[in-house]
Design a protein around this motif. Structure first.
Motif, PDB file in Angstrom:
ATOM      1  N   GLY B 194      99.008  14.843 103.190  1.00  0.00           N
ATOM      2  CA  GLY B 194      98.112  15.275 102.124  1.00  0.00           C
ATOM      3  C   GLY B 194      98.021  14.254 101.005  1.00  0.00           C
ATOM      4  N   LEU B 195      97.061  14.452 100.137  1.00  0.00           N
ATOM      5  CA  LEU B 195      96.861  13.545  99.000  1.00  0.00           C
ATOM      6  C   LEU B 195      96.673  14.383  97.741  1.00  0.00           C
ATOM      7  CD1 LEU B 195      94.240  10.775  99.898  1.00  0.00           C
ATOM      8  CD2 LEU B 195      96.679  10.479  99.478  1.00  0.00           C
ATOM      9  N   TRP B 196      97.316  13.943  96.655  1.00  0.00           N
ATOM     10  CA  TRP B 196      96.961  14.442  95.332  1.00  0.00           C
ATOM     11  C   TRP B 196      96.075  13.358  94.721  1.00  0.00           C
ATOM     12  CZ3 TRP B 196      98.294  19.288  94.331  1.00  0.00           C
ATOM     13  CH2 TRP B 196      99.425  19.827  94.967  1.00  0.00           C
ATOM     14  N   VAL B 197      94.884  13.721  94.294  1.00  0.00           N
ATOM     15  CA  VAL B 197      94.008  12.685  93.734  1.00  0.00           C
ATOM     16  C   VAL B 197      93.490  13.116  92.373  1.00  0.00           C
ATOM     17  CG1 VAL B 197      93.283  11.911  96.014  1.00  0.00           C
ATOM     18  CG2 VAL B 197      91.913  13.620  94.818  1.00  0.00           C
ATOM     19  N   LEU B 226      92.846  26.321  91.314  1.00  0.00           N
ATOM     20  CA  LEU B 226      92.659  25.686  92.621  1.00  0.00           C
ATOM     21  C   LEU B 226      91.174  25.433  92.861  1.00  0.00           C
ATOM     22  CD1 LEU B 226      95.080  27.442  95.140  1.00  0.00           C
ATOM     23  CD2 LEU B 226      94.931  25.009  94.633  1.00  0.00           C
ATOM     24  N   PRO B 227      90.660  24.292  92.397  1.00  0.00           N
ATOM     25  CA  PRO B 227      89.212  24.070  92.509  1.00  0.00           C
ATOM     26  C   PRO B 227      88.749  23.734  93.918  1.00  0.00           C
ATOM     27  CG  PRO B 227      90.263  22.243  91.382  1.00  0.00           C
ATOM     28  CD  PRO B 227      91.355  23.202  91.734  1.00  0.00           C
ATOM     29  N   GLY B 228      89.608  23.840  94.897  1.00  0.00           N
ATOM     30  CA  GLY B 228      89.189  23.574  96.274  1.00  0.00           C
ATOM     31  C   GLY B 228      89.885  22.368  96.853  1.00  0.00           C
ATOM     32  N   ALA B 229      89.587  22.123  98.114  1.00  0.00           N
ATOM     33  CA  ALA B 229      90.206  21.000  98.809  1.00  0.00           C
ATOM     34  C   ALA B 229      89.129  20.160  99.460  1.00  0.00           C
ATOM     35  CB  ALA B 229      91.177  21.505  99.880  1.00  0.00           C
ATOM     36  N   VAL B 230      89.352  18.838  99.466  1.00  0.00           N
ATOM     37  CA  VAL B 230      88.501  17.941 100.231  1.00  0.00           C
ATOM     38  C   VAL B 230      89.291  17.566 101.479  1.00  0.00           C
ATOM     39  CG1 VAL B 230      87.501  15.635 100.325  1.00  0.00           C
ATOM     40  CG2 VAL B 230      87.199  17.044  98.281  1.00  0.00           C
ATOM     41  N   VAL B 231      88.672  17.694 102.655  1.00  0.00           N
ATOM     42  CA  VAL B 231      89.393  17.344 103.882  1.00  0.00           C
ATOM     43  C   VAL B 231      88.856  16.026 104.426  1.00  0.00           C
ATOM     44  CG1 VAL B 231      89.879  19.736 104.455  1.00  0.00           C
ATOM     45  CG2 VAL B 231      87.827  18.646 105.374  1.00  0.00           C
ATOM     46  N   SER B 232      89.645  15.371 105.247  1.00  0.00           N
ATOM     47  CA  SER B 232      89.201  14.110 105.841  1.00  0.00           C
ATOM     48  C   SER B 232      88.232  14.395 106.982  1.00  0.00           C
ATOM     49  CB  SER B 232      90.393  13.315 106.359  1.00  0.00           C
ATOM     50  OG  SER B 232      90.901  13.927 107.526  1.00  0.00           O
ATOM     51  N   TYR B 233      87.460  13.379 107.327  1.00  0.00           N
ATOM     52  CA  TYR B 233      86.480  13.532 108.401  1.00  0.00           C
ATOM     53  C   TYR B 233      87.177  13.920 109.700  1.00  0.00           C
ATOM     54  CZ  TYR B 233      82.401  12.492 111.276  1.00  0.00           C
ATOM     55  OH  TYR B 233      81.356  12.582 112.139  1.00  0.00           O
ATOM     56  N   ASP B 234      88.330  13.239 109.969  1.00  0.00           N
ATOM     57  CA  ASP B 234      89.071  13.530 111.201  1.00  0.00           C
ATOM     58  C   ASP B 234      89.544  14.983 111.249  1.00  0.00           C
ATOM     59  OD1 ASP B 234      88.760  11.142 112.341  1.00  0.00           O
ATOM     60  OD2 ASP B 234      90.729  10.337 111.803  1.00  0.00           O
ATOM     61  N   TYR B 235      90.047  15.450 110.097  1.00  0.00           N
ATOM     62  CA  TYR B 235      90.517  16.829 110.045  1.00  0.00           C
ATOM     63  C   TYR B 235      89.367  17.792 110.286  1.00  0.00           C
ATOM     64  CZ  TYR B 235      92.630  21.114 108.294  1.00  0.00           C
ATOM     65  OH  TYR B 235      93.097  22.397 108.177  1.00  0.00           O
ATOM     66  N   TRP B 236      88.231  17.482 109.664  1.00  0.00           N
ATOM     67  CA  TRP B 236      87.027  18.316 109.820  1.00  0.00           C
ATOM     68  C   TRP B 236      86.654  18.418 111.293  1.00  0.00           C
ATOM     69  CZ3 TRP B 236      81.414  16.528 109.379  1.00  0.00           C
ATOM     70  CH2 TRP B 236      80.545  17.618 109.262  1.00  0.00           C
ATOM     71  N   GLN B 237      86.654  17.265 111.993  1.00  0.00           N
ATOM     72  CA  GLN B 237      86.289  17.255 113.397  1.00  0.00           C
ATOM     73  C   GLN B 237      87.336  17.973 114.243  1.00  0.00           C
ATOM     74  OE1 GLN B 237      83.460  16.113 114.779  1.00  0.00           O
ATOM     75  NE2 GLN B 237      82.714  15.655 112.729  1.00  0.00           N
ATOM     76  N   ARG B 238      88.614  17.705 113.927  1.00  0.00           N
ATOM     77  CA  ARG B 238      89.706  18.158 114.769  1.00  0.00           C
ATOM     78  C   ARG B 238      89.981  19.647 114.578  1.00  0.00           C
ATOM     79  NH1 ARG B 238      93.702  14.883 112.721  1.00  0.00           N
ATOM     80  NH2 ARG B 238      94.466  16.609 111.527  1.00  0.00           N
ATOM     81  N   GLU B 239      90.058  20.086 113.322  1.00  0.00           N
ATOM     82  CA  GLU B 239      90.500  21.449 113.040  1.00  0.00           C
ATOM     83  C   GLU B 239      89.332  22.385 112.744  1.00  0.00           C
ATOM     84  OE1 GLU B 239      93.934  22.247 112.824  1.00  0.00           O
ATOM     85  OE2 GLU B 239      94.447  20.197 113.416  1.00  0.00           O
ATOM     86  N   LEU B 240      88.246  21.835 112.241  1.00  0.00           N
ATOM     87  CA  LEU B 240      87.123  22.699 111.862  1.00  0.00           C
ATOM     88  C   LEU B 240      85.919  22.459 112.763  1.00  0.00           C
ATOM     89  CD1 LEU B 240      87.483  22.218 108.003  1.00  0.00           C
ATOM     90  CD2 LEU B 240      88.426  24.057 109.388  1.00  0.00           C
ATOM     91  N   PHE B 277      95.075  10.882 105.688  1.00  0.00           N
ATOM     92  CA  PHE B 277      95.332  12.173 105.042  1.00  0.00           C
ATOM     93  C   PHE B 277      94.486  13.231 105.723  1.00  0.00           C
ATOM     94  CE2 PHE B 277      91.559  13.339 102.566  1.00  0.00           C
ATOM     95  CZ  PHE B 277      90.815  12.172 102.650  1.00  0.00           C
ATOM     96  N   ASP B 278      94.967  14.456 105.699  1.00  0.00           N
ATOM     97  CA  ASP B 278      94.173  15.556 106.225  1.00  0.00           C
ATOM     98  C   ASP B 278      93.479  16.301 105.091  1.00  0.00           C
ATOM     99  OD1 ASP B 278      94.727  15.055 108.819  1.00  0.00           O
ATOM    100  OD2 ASP B 278      96.167  16.679 109.099  1.00  0.00           O
TER     101      ASP B 278
END
Lengths: 112, 905
Positions: B194-197, B226-240, B277-278
């Motif tokens: 994960g990433l804190w940004v 908790l304003p939401g989460a940004v996911v990585s492209y790979d995570y989006w493809q893989r998990e979503l 990052f996921d």
């Protein structure tokens, strides 16, 4: 001096001009071009047949003439060359350049 | 211009068609001409002859016409290449050997370079990466910084906020930290990178969302929830499943429900090279995820990396000067009130510095760039040796073709033409090998990434070839081609035309120079392979040393179990109860022998430490010492030996006097000559704990603490119940009589019975230690591979040269045998001769090895780069292989039949 009846050696670049002029009328194949140059120049200019084809291909590469396969008079497959628009412009400018050159050379010779 | 290009392209790529047209055109001309004469009454054959004469030779005209096409050079090159392909086809064995060895050689080089490129050279895949700059503390300042250094190097959140408010060097600056998020809703933990940004992260990097939206500074405000989460492209493809409707849906992060608001662009894996990052969360969400966390206001939690994009017109130097100037003010305003007094001066004196961040930041890079450079050098040497072998073969082919080449020289072919024709052969070989090699490299580099990727954190590297890889391939191939072809080509065409003709079929006198050149090549091969064999043995022995290095504890069948309750943390009493229940539950599992809790799992790479000093002395005399908080039974669980005093017991709780067990190394320093038991020491205050006095109650045997490579270090074990009583859970070590994997289901059940809300993760301690040796294992494996390959190639080269020498001297050997020389004498003469080559090669190689071995120093464990035993073993081993290789032709020489040899002539 040389023999007055012997065919003239052609100056560099003249062959191109003659080919362009010959094609100004209608598309012709290589053989016809060589015959026609000889005919019109009353045999005074002998086109080295060997140099005609490389010259034709060079002009084609420059885009001054374009080639097309067609049927000859005796119904044989032959490669016909025709002047392009670029070639026509080139013919005009080369013709006037040639005229100016011969005029100038003539003047010099006359003065002498 | 365009007509011209079109014409040339047609001439080049439709060559057959253009040629046919030329044939037709000229044939038509000749027929017309002949027909003319025939009509005039000339005989048909004569007419044809006259026509050809008038044209001035059909072939000459054709040539002139081809010249006009303007593709002459390419035409010749194409013809040379076709000729080369034909020639190579006639010797399929040579071609196969050459192509296979070069494919492997070039492939290995390309693989190493691709990894190096991905890890070290390639800029981040964002707009104008060259403008990116990292701001942080130099190592000298960080070493003196106090508190928890989560990452390294890093800064605290108050420092980042102060810097963000004051800096002028950057058009935008952002902070980030990598972390591990548990994405499982409950039960067994599913760790994801994960990433804190900060809110500026995505805008400053200039990234556009693949779907939804990315964080902006408006999202990252204190108290944002908790304003939401940004996911990585790979995570989006893989998990979503790449579903656009996933935007707005909820995922679980650290037991909290978070909405996915957007997807980062494809190919963007963060600014940390090697680790993707996921899920990314804004820094402000930290308090929502961990309600107890005070990290946003903590001046002693060093956890953020800060980067910025240079303002137009600003240079790195100017930005550096700017952040240095700002530092005094920033450190003054952010000085934590609880900062240890002794270190306040260091804190205020710290200065930020700016450094280029064009290639991002990478922990992997620090670990692997020098091994990779070393491996690339090794593969380059292997390729060099393979080239030498092929050059040898080419030379041999050159002397076989000497007659043909001489003849062509005599017939007027220019030397340049012949050289270019011979070079075409190597060009064809190298081109085919380079293409195949690049394909091989894809597999090899992906395999290496898997090899070095520890099981817990997979490595993600962008390995697709770019212009750097293309350039490397081109340079490698060109060099290989020249190495391979130029010398043999020059040599083959050097002799005077007709020389070879004069010599007739017997080439006993020709080409003595060729042989000496080939001898030099063999000497070079032996020398270079000695370097590689020494390297291989060094890394293999270093790895062996690591494997046989005593741990000081027993890791076999020990399960490491991390178990936490979701936040917020329960009361200290509830925590104590949870710990008790957990231990009892685990102990009850059949096969479990011992259970203990600890804050520092040995050899996991984590450590903890503080300044300690003897009771009665002063703080200024304190030394930094490693600490570990453990429960009763810890030493038992790990099989560590209690030498004196007692173990930490359950009675050592928060109310009891503070106790400690120390290891032997500590005891030697703290109480030289005597027993430390009964002595007392102070541990310096931390933000969570005041200065505290401890009494030593036990002495335990030494064991590895942080890394396998370390020397024994002083370690103090404190009672967990006294030192780290609070928290949501902890880490347990479970020793059993069975393999950890077999135990896992029972552990899951036990945890569920203790508290169904527990989040947990299990791993094998043995496996974890094994994973920590992955770099050393890879180096040992790869360098051994290259060493063996080098020795084999050198042996093949030597065999070739000796066999060639025997072949040339077949007649002489026959005569000597006929004159009464014994076969033994003949064989030993051959071996002696190659023995010289090998000896000279080994001598040169020895000097090279000793000069180069130093480069491996930092990667070796338990031996010096110029370790005498290793070097001797390498020399003996390679000598044995080389002499073995020359024995084969020597025996063949001894078997020469004088009668047949002499009759041949």
């Amino acid at each position: 001096m040389g023999d007055a009846d012997a065919p003239l050696a052609m100056p560099q670049g003249t062959l191109d001009l003659l080919i362009l002029k010959t094609l100004a009328g209608e598309p012709q194949h290589g053989w016809a071009i060589s015959q026609r140059i000889q005919l019109v120049s009353s045999d005074a200019l002998r086109v080295q047949q060997g140099s005609l084809y490389p010259a034709l291909h060079r002009l084609e590469r420059r885009g001054w003439i374009k080639a097309e396969w067609g049927a000859s008079d005796n119904n044989r497959r032959a490669k016909f060359y025709a002047l392009t628009r670029k070639g026509r412009a080139e013919l005009d400018s080369q013709t006037s350049a040639w005229r100016r050159l011969t005029l100038a050379v003539g003047q010099v010779l006359d003065v002498g | 211009m365009l007509d011209d290009l079109r014409y040339r392209l047609r001439a080049l790529f439709r060559r057959a068609e253009v040629e046919r047209e030329l044939d037709d055109e000229l044939r038509f001309h000749l027929e017309q001409h002949a027909a003319l004469d025939e009509r005039a009454g000339v005989d048909r054959e004569e007419a044809r002859r006259l026509a050809r004469l008038a044209l001035g030779g059909v072939d000459l005209t054709k040539e002139a016409s081809r010249d006009v096409r303007g593709v002459r050079i390419l035409d010749v090159a194409a013809r040379d290449l076709r000729y080369a392909v034909r020639t190579l086809r006639r010797s399929p064995v040579f071609t196969a050997v050459a192509v296979i060895s070069l494919t492997l050689g070039i492939g290995a080089n390309a693989a190493m370079f691709q990894l190096l490129n991905a890890l070290v050279l390639r800029p981040l895949p964002v707009a104008h990466p060259e403008q990116l700059v990292e701001v942080g503390l130099p190592e000298t300042d960080l070493d003196k910084a106090r508190g928890n250094q989560h990452r390294y190097p890093a800064m605290t959140n108050p420092q980042w906020e102060a810097l963000r408010a004051r800096q002028e060097a950057f058009s935008g600056a952002f902070a980030w930290a990598d972390d591990e998020f548990n994405l499982a809703p409950a039960g067994e933990v599913r760790i994801a990178p994960g990433l804190w940004v900060s809110g500026e992260f995505f805008p400053v990097l200039g990234l556009a969302p693949a779907a939804g939206r990315l964080f902006t500074p408006a999202d990252d405000r204190r108290g944002c929830g908790l304003p939401g989460a940004v996911v990585s492209y790979d995570y989006w493809q893989r998990e979503l499943q790449g579903d656009p409707r996933a935007i707005g849906s909820a995922i679980t992060v650290e037991s909290r429900t978070v909405d996915v608001i957007g997807v980062a662009p494809r190919g963007f894996t963060g600014v940390q090279v090697g680790q993707a990052f996921d899920v990314a969360l804004p820094i402000c969400a930290r308090t929502a995820i961990y309600p107890d966390s005070k990290i946003l206001d903590s001046g002693t939690d060093w956890w953020l990396t800060v980067m910025g994009r240079l303002r137009p017109g600003w240079t790195l130097a100017r930005a550096d000067a700017h952040v240095r100037t700002l530092s005094a003010e920033i450190f003054k305003t952010t000085l934590p009130s609880d900062y240890p007094a002794v270190s306040v001066k260091d804190y205020l004196g710290s200065r930020f510095q700016a450094s280029s961040a064009v290639t991002g930041r990478s922990y992997l890079r620090e670990q692997y760039s020098s091994p990779l450079v070393l491996l690339l050098a090794m593969t380059a040497l292997v390729l060099l040796i393979a080239c030498a072998n092929l050059t040898n073969l080419m030379l041999a082919r050159g002397s076989v073709r000497a007659r043909e080449l001489s003849l062509r020289l005599a017939l007027g072919a220019s030397r340049a033409r012949l050289v270019s024709q011979l070079l075409s052969e190597s060009l064809v070989i190298v081109a085919v090998s380079a293409v195949a090699g690049l394909a091989v490299a894809q597999g090899v580099s992906a395999g290496l990434v898997r090899l070095i990727g520890a099981s817990r954190r997979p490595i993600v590297l962008g390995l697709d070839p770019d212009w750097r890889v293309a350039g490397f391939m081109l340079a490698t191939s060109a060099t290989t081609c020249l190495l391979l072809g130029l010398v043999p080509a020059l040599r083959a065409t050097r002799r005077a035309p007709g020389d070879a003709l004069k010599a007739g079929t017997r080439t006993t006198t020709a080409d003595p120079g060729g042989l000496s050149l080939r001898r030099i090549l063999v000497v070079a091969q032996v020398a270079v392979s000695l370097v590689l064999v020494v390297g291989a043995l060094l890394f293999a022995r270093s790895f062996q040393n690591l494997l046989s290095e005593p741990l000081g504890f027993e890791a076999r069948n020990v399960l490491v179990l991390g178990a936490d309750l979701p936040p917020p943390a329960p009361s200290p009493e509830a925590t104590a109860a949870l710990r008790r229940d957990l231990r009892a539950g685990l102990r009850a599992i059949p096969g479990v022998l011992a259970v203990a809790e600890t804050t520092v799992v040995p050899l996991s790479g984590t450590s903890s430490g503080n300044t300690i000093w003897r009771d009665g002395s002063i703080r200024e005399q304190g030394v930094n010492t490693n600490l570990s908080s453990v429960s009763a039974g810890y030493f038992d669980t790990l099989g560590m030996r209690l030498i004196a005093g007692r173990d930490i017991s359950d009675a050592d709780d928060a109310t009891a006097p503070k106790v400690a067990v120390v290891n032997e190394t500590f005891a030697r320093k703290f109480a030289p000559g005597g027993s430390p038991v009964g002595q007392r020491f102070w541990i310096e205050a931390t933000p969570r704990r005041p200065e505290t006095l401890y009494e030593i109650v036990g002495l335990v045997s030494d064991a590895k603490y942080r890394r396998l490579q370390e020397d024994p270090r002083p370690v103090i074990f404190l009672a967990l119940a006294q030192h780290d009583p609070s928290g949501r859970g902890g880490t347990w070590l479970v020793q059993s009589s069975v393999d950890g994997r077999a135990l896992a289901p029972a552990v899951r059940d036990a945890l569920h019975r203790v508290n169904p809300r527990l989040l947990f993760v299990m791993r094998s301690l043995e496996r974890e230690i094994d994973d920590s040796l992955v770099r050393d294992r890879a180096m040992a494996l790869l360098s051994s591979l290259f060493g063996v390959l080098a020795a084999l190639l050198a042996a093949v080269g030597l065999h070739g040269v000796v066999a060639y020498g025997v072949e040339r001297r077949r007649r002489e050997i026959g005569i000597r045998l006929a004159l009464g020389a014994s076969r033994r004498t003949i064989a030993s003469a051959i071996v002696r001769e190659s023995g010289w080559l090998v000896a000279v090669g080994l001598g040169v190689g020895l000097v090279l090895s000793l000069a180069l071995a130093g480069t491996a120093r930092t990667l070796l464990f338990g031996l010096e780069p110029n370790d005498a035993g290793t070097v001797t073993a390498a020399v003996i081993g390679l000598a044995a292989v080389a002499l073995g290789a020359s024995l084969i032709p020597a025996r063949r020489a001894a078997r020469v039949d004088p009668m047949t040899t002499l009759k041949d002539d």
